[in-house]
Write an enzyme that holds these catalytic residues in place. Structure first.
Site, PDB file in Angstrom:
ATOM      1  N   ASP A  13       0.876  -1.153   0.000  1.00  0.00           N
ATOM      2  CA  ASP A  13       0.000   0.000   0.000  1.00  0.00           C
ATOM      3  C   ASP A  13       0.926   1.218   0.000  1.00  0.00           C
ATOM      4  O   ASP A  13       2.098   1.111   0.376  1.00  0.00           O
ATOM      5  CB  ASP A  13      -0.899  -0.032   1.241  1.00  0.00           C
ATOM      6  CG  ASP A  13      -1.818   1.165   1.328  1.00  0.00           C
ATOM      7  OD1 ASP A  13      -2.404   1.560   0.304  1.00  0.00           O
ATOM      8  OD2 ASP A  13      -1.946   1.719   2.436  1.00  0.00           O
ATOM      9  N   ASP A  15       0.093   5.098   0.957  1.00  0.00           N
ATOM     10  CA  ASP A  15      -0.056   6.025   2.079  1.00  0.00           C
ATOM     11  C   ASP A  15      -0.173   5.249   3.390  1.00  0.00           C
ATOM     12  O   ASP A  15      -1.062   4.420   3.558  1.00  0.00           O
ATOM     13  CB  ASP A  15      -1.275   6.913   1.871  1.00  0.00           C
ATOM     14  CG  ASP A  15      -1.189   7.723   0.571  1.00  0.00           C
ATOM     15  OD1 ASP A  15      -0.071   8.098   0.186  1.00  0.00           O
ATOM     16  OD2 ASP A  15      -2.244   7.958  -0.045  1.00  0.00           O
ATOM     17  N   THR A  55      -2.679   1.302  -4.573  1.00  0.00           N
ATOM     18  CA  THR A  55      -3.146   2.397  -3.738  1.00  0.00           C
ATOM     19  C   THR A  55      -4.502   2.937  -4.186  1.00  0.00           C
ATOM     20  O   THR A  55      -4.685   3.257  -5.358  1.00  0.00           O
ATOM     21  CB  THR A  55      -2.093   3.538  -3.701  1.00  0.00           C
ATOM     22  OG1 THR A  55      -2.569   4.626  -2.925  1.00  0.00           O
ATOM     23  CG2 THR A  55      -1.702   4.019  -5.083  1.00  0.00           C
ATOM     24  N   ASN A  56      -5.444   3.012  -3.251  1.00  0.00           N
ATOM     25  CA  ASN A  56      -6.699   3.715  -3.510  1.00  0.00           C
ATOM     26  C   ASN A  56      -6.385   5.201  -3.529  1.00  0.00           C
ATOM     27  O   ASN A  56      -5.656   5.693  -2.659  1.00  0.00           O
ATOM     28  CB  ASN A  56      -7.716   3.442  -2.398  1.00  0.00           C
ATOM     29  CG  ASN A  56      -8.320   2.058  -2.464  1.00  0.00           C
ATOM     30  OD1 ASN A  56      -8.269   1.378  -3.473  1.00  0.00           O
ATOM     31  ND2 ASN A  56      -8.907   1.637  -1.346  1.00  0.00           N
ATOM     32  N   SER A  58      -8.862   8.052  -3.769  1.00  0.00           N
ATOM     33  CA  SER A  58     -10.184   8.666  -3.870  1.00  0.00           C
ATOM     34  C   SER A  58     -10.110  10.182  -3.989  1.00  0.00           C
ATOM     35  O   SER A  58     -11.102  10.817  -4.359  1.00  0.00           O
ATOM     36  CB  SER A  58     -11.061   8.274  -2.679  1.00  0.00           C
ATOM     37  OG  SER A  58     -10.594   8.885  -1.497  1.00  0.00           O
ATOM     38  N   HIS A 110     -16.128  -0.413  -7.239  1.00  0.00           N
ATOM     39  CA  HIS A 110     -15.235  -0.695  -8.369  1.00  0.00           C
ATOM     40  C   HIS A 110     -14.314  -1.881  -8.055  1.00  0.00           C
ATOM     41  O   HIS A 110     -13.789  -1.986  -6.949  1.00  0.00           O
ATOM     42  CB  HIS A 110     -14.405   0.536  -8.728  1.00  0.00           C
ATOM     43  CG  HIS A 110     -13.834   0.452 -10.094  1.00  0.00           C
ATOM     44  ND1 HIS A 110     -12.647  -0.190 -10.359  1.00  0.00           N
ATOM     45  CD2 HIS A 110     -14.307   0.894 -11.280  1.00  0.00           C
ATOM     46  CE1 HIS A 110     -12.410  -0.124 -11.651  1.00  0.00           C
ATOM     47  NE2 HIS A 110     -13.394   0.534 -12.238  1.00  0.00           N
TER      48      HIS A 110
END
Length: 182
Positions: A13, A15, A55-56, A58, A110
């Site tokens: 990941d 962050d 990594t997401n 958003s 998603h």
């Protein structure tokens, strides 16, 4: 009990694992590495282990920044890692969110947004990886769920020094993490 197979790739990941999560990090000026992160990535690469970031993001869906900013930050991260002998094999990001203000990125669930495994599955396919020889290190439950759904072993990083954490969690499967201990 047979020994675990050596690791061929580590999914990370971003962050909270590679960089300190100041909230929607996208500007290179705000990049602050987690202690031991650059060294850990460098040792993994030198050991022949692929490093993939999932990594997401958003902040893209929320209109805080665009995908160009994500790519710019990833270039800076890659450059800073290369300066210390590291690299990122591939970056995968998911700009989608159910509450997006940017219509193009609004999606109720998603397949690439963790806890869904889409980014990990893409990494496995794109790089011809065996899920049983890969691990994911993340800092929250959605990372662990994405790893589980992808058939990859997950390790929850509690914060602190990433290299020290990897030595404890993965040292027996990546001996160079221990051999290069200072």
């Amino acid at each position: 009990m047979s020994p675990q197979p050596p690791i061929e790739a580590v999914f990370l990941d971003r962050d909270g694992v590679l960089n300190i999560d100041h909230g929607y990090v996208h500007d290179p000026a705000d990049l602050e590495w987690i202690p031991g992160a650059r060294e850990a990535v460098s040792l993994l690469i030198r050991a022949g282990v692929k490093v993939l970031v999932v990594t997401n993001q958003s902040g893209v869906a929320r209109g805080y920044f665009d995908e160009t900013a994500v790519h710019r930050l990833h270039r800076v991260m890659r450059d800073e890692l290369r300066a210390v002998g590291g690299d990122i094999t591939a970056f995968y990001h998911s700009p989608y969110h159910k509450d997006a203000t940017v219509e193009a990125f609004r999606h109720p669930d998603h397949p690439t947004r963790k806890p869904n495994p889409g980014m990990i599955l893409s990494g496995l396919t794109d790089h011809g990886l065996d899920a049983s020889r890969c691990v994911l290190i993340g800092d929250n439950a959605s990372d662990m769920e994405a790893a589980r759904r992808a058939g990859v072993e997950g390790f929850l990083f509690p914060g602190g020094d990433l290299l020290a954490f990897m030595r404890r969690a993965l040292g027996s499967r990546i001996p160079t993490l221990i051999e290069n201990a200072t």
